[in-house]
Design a protein around this motif. Sequence first.
Motif, short mmCIF file in Angstrom:
data_model
loop_
_atom_site.label_atom_id
_atom_site.label_comp_id
_atom_site.label_asym_id
_atom_site.label_seq_id
_atom_site.Cartn_x
_atom_site.Cartn_y
_atom_site.Cartn_z
N ALA A 1 0.81 -1.22 0.00
CA ALA A 1 0.00 0.00 0.00
C ALA A 1 0.85 1.27 0.00
CB ALA A 1 -0.94 0.01 1.20
N ASP A 2 2.10 1.18 0.43
CA ASP A 2 2.99 2.34 0.47
C ASP A 2 3.65 2.64 -0.87
OD1 ASP A 2 2.45 2.64 3.17
OD2 ASP A 2 4.31 1.67 3.83
N VAL A 3 3.55 1.70 -1.82
CA VAL A 3 4.24 1.84 -3.11
C VAL A 3 3.24 2.32 -4.15
CG1 VAL A 3 5.69 0.69 -4.83
CG2 VAL A 3 5.74 -0.09 -2.45
N PRO A 4 3.34 3.59 -4.56
CA PRO A 4 2.36 4.13 -5.53
C PRO A 4 2.57 3.55 -6.93
CG PRO A 4 4.07 5.76 -5.08
CD PRO A 4 4.32 4.59 -4.15
N VAL A 5 1.48 3.39 -7.67
CA VAL A 5 1.57 2.97 -9.07
C VAL A 5 2.31 4.08 -9.83
CG1 VAL A 5 0.27 2.41 -11.16
CG2 VAL A 5 -0.55 1.63 -8.94
N GLY A 6 3.31 3.69 -10.61
CA GLY A 6 4.11 4.66 -11.36
C GLY A 6 5.19 5.32 -10.52
N GLY A 7 5.38 4.84 -9.30
CA GLY A 7 6.38 5.43 -8.41
C GLY A 7 7.06 4.37 -7.58
N GLY A 8 7.52 4.76 -6.40
CA GLY A 8 8.20 3.81 -5.55
C GLY A 8 8.55 4.39 -4.20
N VAL A 9 9.14 3.54 -3.38
CA VAL A 9 9.61 3.94 -2.06
C VAL A 9 11.05 3.45 -1.90
CG1 VAL A 9 7.33 3.96 -0.99
CG2 VAL A 9 8.69 1.87 -0.94
N ILE A 10 11.78 4.13 -1.03
CA ILE A 10 13.17 3.77 -0.77
C ILE A 10 13.27 3.27 0.67
CG2 ILE A 10 15.55 4.61 -0.67
CD1 ILE A 10 14.64 6.78 -2.72
N THR A 11 13.83 2.07 0.83
CA THR A 11 14.04 1.51 2.16
C THR A 11 15.53 1.59 2.48
OG1 THR A 11 14.44 -0.78 1.45
CG2 THR A 11 12.13 -0.10 1.72
N ASP A 12 15.93 0.97 3.57
CA ASP A 12 17.33 0.97 3.95
C ASP A 12 18.22 0.27 2.91
OD1 ASP A 12 16.76 2.33 6.28
OD2 ASP A 12 16.67 0.51 7.50
N THR A 13 17.66 -0.67 2.16
CA THR A 13 18.45 -1.46 1.22
C THR A 13 17.96 -1.39 -0.21
OG1 THR A 13 18.84 -3.02 3.03
CG2 THR A 13 19.36 -3.80 0.83
N TYR A 14 16.66 -1.20 -0.40
CA TYR A 14 16.06 -1.31 -1.72
C TYR A 14 15.29 -0.06 -2.14
CZ TYR A 14 16.80 -6.28 -0.82
OH TYR A 14 17.36 -7.49 -0.53
N VAL A 15 15.05 0.00 -3.46
CA VAL A 15 14.05 0.88 -4.04
C VAL A 15 12.97 -0.06 -4.53
CG1 VAL A 15 13.51 2.59 -5.80
CG2 VAL A 15 15.79 2.51 -4.83
N VAL A 16 11.77 0.04 -3.98
CA VAL A 16 10.66 -0.81 -4.39
C VAL A 16 9.74 0.05 -5.25
CG1 VAL A 16 8.75 -2.26 -3.62
CG2 VAL A 16 10.86 -2.13 -2.25
N GLN B 1 6.45 0.25 -8.38
CA GLN B 1 5.25 -0.38 -8.95
C GLN B 1 5.01 0.28 -10.31
OE1 GLN B 1 0.72 -1.62 -7.70
NE2 GLN B 1 1.69 -0.12 -6.43
N PRO B 2 5.74 -0.20 -11.34
CA PRO B 2 5.62 0.43 -12.66
C PRO B 2 4.22 0.31 -13.25
CG PRO B 2 7.15 -1.43 -12.70
CD PRO B 2 6.72 -1.26 -11.30
N ALA B 3 3.51 -0.76 -12.95
CA ALA B 3 2.11 -0.94 -13.39
C ALA B 3 1.36 -1.52 -12.19
CB ALA B 3 2.05 -1.89 -14.57
N SER B 4 0.07 -1.30 -12.16
CA SER B 4 -0.74 -1.76 -11.04
C SER B 4 -0.54 -3.26 -10.79
CB SER B 4 -2.22 -1.47 -11.32
OG SER B 4 -2.99 -1.86 -10.21
N GLY B 5 -0.12 -3.59 -9.57
CA GLY B 5 0.08 -4.98 -9.18
C GLY B 5 1.42 -5.57 -9.55
N THR B 6 2.26 -4.82 -10.24
CA THR B 6 3.60 -5.28 -10.62
C THR B 6 4.62 -4.57 -9.75
OG1 THR B 6 2.93 -5.62 -12.91
CG2 THR B 6 5.29 -5.44 -12.50
N PHE B 7 5.34 -5.34 -8.94
CA PHE B 7 6.32 -4.76 -8.03
C PHE B 7 7.73 -5.18 -8.42
CE2 PHE B 7 2.35 -4.93 -5.72
CZ PHE B 7 2.29 -3.65 -5.17
#
Length: 155
Positions: free
Chosen positions: A70-85, A87-93
């Motif tokens: 829920a924190d990862v917007p469609v067309g965007g992402g979030v940055i954690t301590d290790t990764y960039v997560v 969601q380029p398309a809805s439901g694709t992470f």
Amino acid sequence: MSADGMNRRAAIRIAGAAGAGTVLAACGSSDSDDTSSSGTGTATTATTAATSESSAASDSSGGDAIAKAADVPVGGGVITDTYVVTQPASGTFKAFSNVCTHQGCKVAEVVDKAIKCPCHQSTFDIATGAPTGGPATKALAETAVKESDGNIVKA
């Protein structure tokens, strides 16, 4: 003036020159991508703080959650301590290393469908991790992920 005073001044000048050289070398351009240096980027985004808490959560299979879906917007992402997560398309992470392949700085934000590094303005595609601008020529390392019970976990 005594010889000690001159030696002290000379030592200070040499130390100052060496320090300036180190600073300039750290900010200098490089033709090669160097991932062995440690990241020094200090910029943060609101999304980084939002996912710091979710990195300690666990999914039903016992694996550690990288982020909450829920924190990862469609067309965007979030940055954690290790990764960039992302969601380029809805439901694709997707998950990529948060370390820029140019000189090892940590990426700072995901904006306009791009992962951005603040150190030398390299940008990366949110779907592939491939460089789309700046001096970086290598893609961000990808880690296979899946959604499980509302969390993004390693696949």
